[in-house]
Design an enzyme around this catalytic site. Structure first.
Site, short mmCIF file in Angstrom:
data_model
loop_
_atom_site.label_atom_id
_atom_site.label_comp_id
_atom_site.label_asym_id
_atom_site.label_seq_id
_atom_site.Cartn_x
_atom_site.Cartn_y
_atom_site.Cartn_z
N SER A 63 -1.84 19.41 42.56
CA SER A 63 -2.95 20.37 42.71
C SER A 63 -2.58 21.63 43.48
CB SER A 63 -4.14 19.69 43.39
OG SER A 63 -4.89 19.03 42.43
N LYS A 66 -2.84 24.76 41.61
CA LYS A 66 -4.14 25.42 41.38
C LYS A 66 -4.24 26.76 42.12
CE LYS A 66 -6.45 21.10 40.36
NZ LYS A 66 -6.97 19.85 40.86
N TYR A 188 -2.79 22.53 31.72
CA TYR A 188 -3.16 21.99 33.04
C TYR A 188 -2.21 20.84 33.45
CZ TYR A 188 -5.68 19.49 36.67
OH TYR A 188 -5.99 18.84 37.84
N TYR A 240 -9.44 18.64 49.24
CA TYR A 240 -10.36 17.64 48.69
C TYR A 240 -11.62 17.62 49.56
CZ TYR A 240 -5.96 16.58 46.46
OH TYR A 240 -4.77 16.69 45.79
N VAL A 258 -1.76 15.50 45.14
CA VAL A 258 -1.57 14.05 45.20
C VAL A 258 -0.09 13.63 45.10
CG1 VAL A 258 -3.89 13.44 44.42
CG2 VAL A 258 -2.06 13.71 42.74
N1 GLU Z 1 -2.92 16.24 38.05
C1 GLU Z 1 -3.80 15.64 39.00
C2 GLU Z 1 -5.13 15.36 38.39
O1 GLU Z 1 -5.65 16.17 37.69
C3 GLU Z 1 -3.93 16.57 40.17
C4 GLU Z 1 -4.59 15.91 41.29
C5 GLU Z 1 -4.34 16.51 42.61
O2 GLU Z 1 -3.22 16.76 43.04
O3 GLU Z 1 -5.37 16.74 43.27
O4 GLU Z 1 -5.68 14.30 38.56
#
Ligand code: GLU
Length: 304
Positions: A63, A66, A188, A240, A258
């Protein structure tokens, strides 16, 4: 400030925390990563770099990607971006569907999965080959032409990405995803599967600590105001539903993933990246969070 000594002290202090968290395994490929690893890299705005431990090992940025896709979409769309995605902390899980229903398809913020899918959709609309464009951008920011996707991780995400598919189709039903859902998800899954080392990640975050100027080339990619907004979103939404706790303990804008990575920065002063794969229940790296808390405490350098 004796940074090497401080970082060594931090590594010693976090070492007993191994075993307290759990490596993410809902994406099976991530579950294969050996847990007992800890890397740290501090990159000062004057160019000095202090790296420690497993700071040269590639890991899945997940993530954290992002933030980079968001900054690219912001360059393309300007303030219109915020018509399609909000800027409030979510207080729910990163892959929650509930909020999206209540808020009629406008994701709370761009750092939860729903918001990130909207951002990726913008890149799919803008570029003929969005995956190549993301790599080009990350190579520019890191100064490293070897940045790549891990194809097995991307495939593993696709195979287990039921919630992301659900979010994609849900967004589409509200008219907030303009392209083919499968195509957006493919991009993504790949952006999440980018691999970087702590050294590369800290370098890439320099864009945000330099107020929008990419320091290798001296190119301004974001305005001061845009950088302020992105740093603010990282501060309030980057961890998060533990963004409050992170701000309380660490006091820096940043983003976690994650894969166990955390990237953060202090505007005008430094960027840093820490990586350790074991996660707490909220999805943040156990050793990573503690290391950053110790770093801002021992150096006295945080936003607050
Ligand atoms: N590729 C992971 C998902 O979409 C990213 C999650 C993350 O790092 O928050 O579940």
């Amino acid at each position: 400030m004796d940074y090497p000594q401080i970082i060594t002290q931090i590594a010693t202090q976090v070492n007993p925390l191994f075993g307290q968290g759990k490596v993410a395994d809902y994406i099976p490929e991530l579950g294969k990563v050996p847990p007992e690893q800890f890397g740290f890299c501090l990159h000062l705005n004057d160019g000095q770099v202090f790296a420690h431990g497993h700071s040269g090992v590639k890991f899945s940025i997940q993530s954290i990607s992002k933030v980079f896709t968001l900054s690219l979409a912001f360059q393309l769309m300007g303030e219109d971006l915020w018509k399609r995605v909000g800027v409030e902390p979510s207080g729910t899980a990163f892959n929650s569907l509930m909020q999206l229903e209540y808020e009629k398809g406008i994701p709370r913020n761009p750092l939860i999965n729903a918001g990130a899918l909207v951002v990726t959709d913008i890149l799919v609309s803008a570029f003929q080959d969005p995956k190549a464009e993301i790599l080009r951008y990350l190579r520019l920011l890191t100064g490293n032409d070897c940045i790549q996707f891990n194809a097995s991780v991307a495939q593993s995400e696709r195979n287990s990405g039921y919630r992301n598919y659900a979010l994609g189709y849900f967004l589409k039903s509200f008219g907030n995803l303009h392209n083919d859902v499968e195509q957006v998800l493919d991009v993504y899954f790949h952006q999440c599967a980018v691999e970087m080392t702590c050294v590369e990640l800290a370098a890439a975050m320099q864009l945000f600590s330099h107020h929008g100027v990419e320091p290798h080339s001296g190119q301004r990619l974001l305005t001061m105001s845009q950088t302020k907004r992105l740093n603010a979103v990282m501060q309030t939404c980057g961890f998060y539903d533990e963004a409050g706790e992170f701000t309380f303990a660490v006091g820096l804008p940043g983003k976690s993933g994650v894969g166990g990575g955390i990237a953060a920065l202090l505007p005008g002063q430094y960027s840093l990246a820490v990586w350790s794969p074991e996660l707490n229940k909220k999805g943040n790296s156990v050793l990573g969070m503690k290391a950053l808390e110790l770093f801002t405490t021992l150096t006295g350098r945080s936003v607050f």
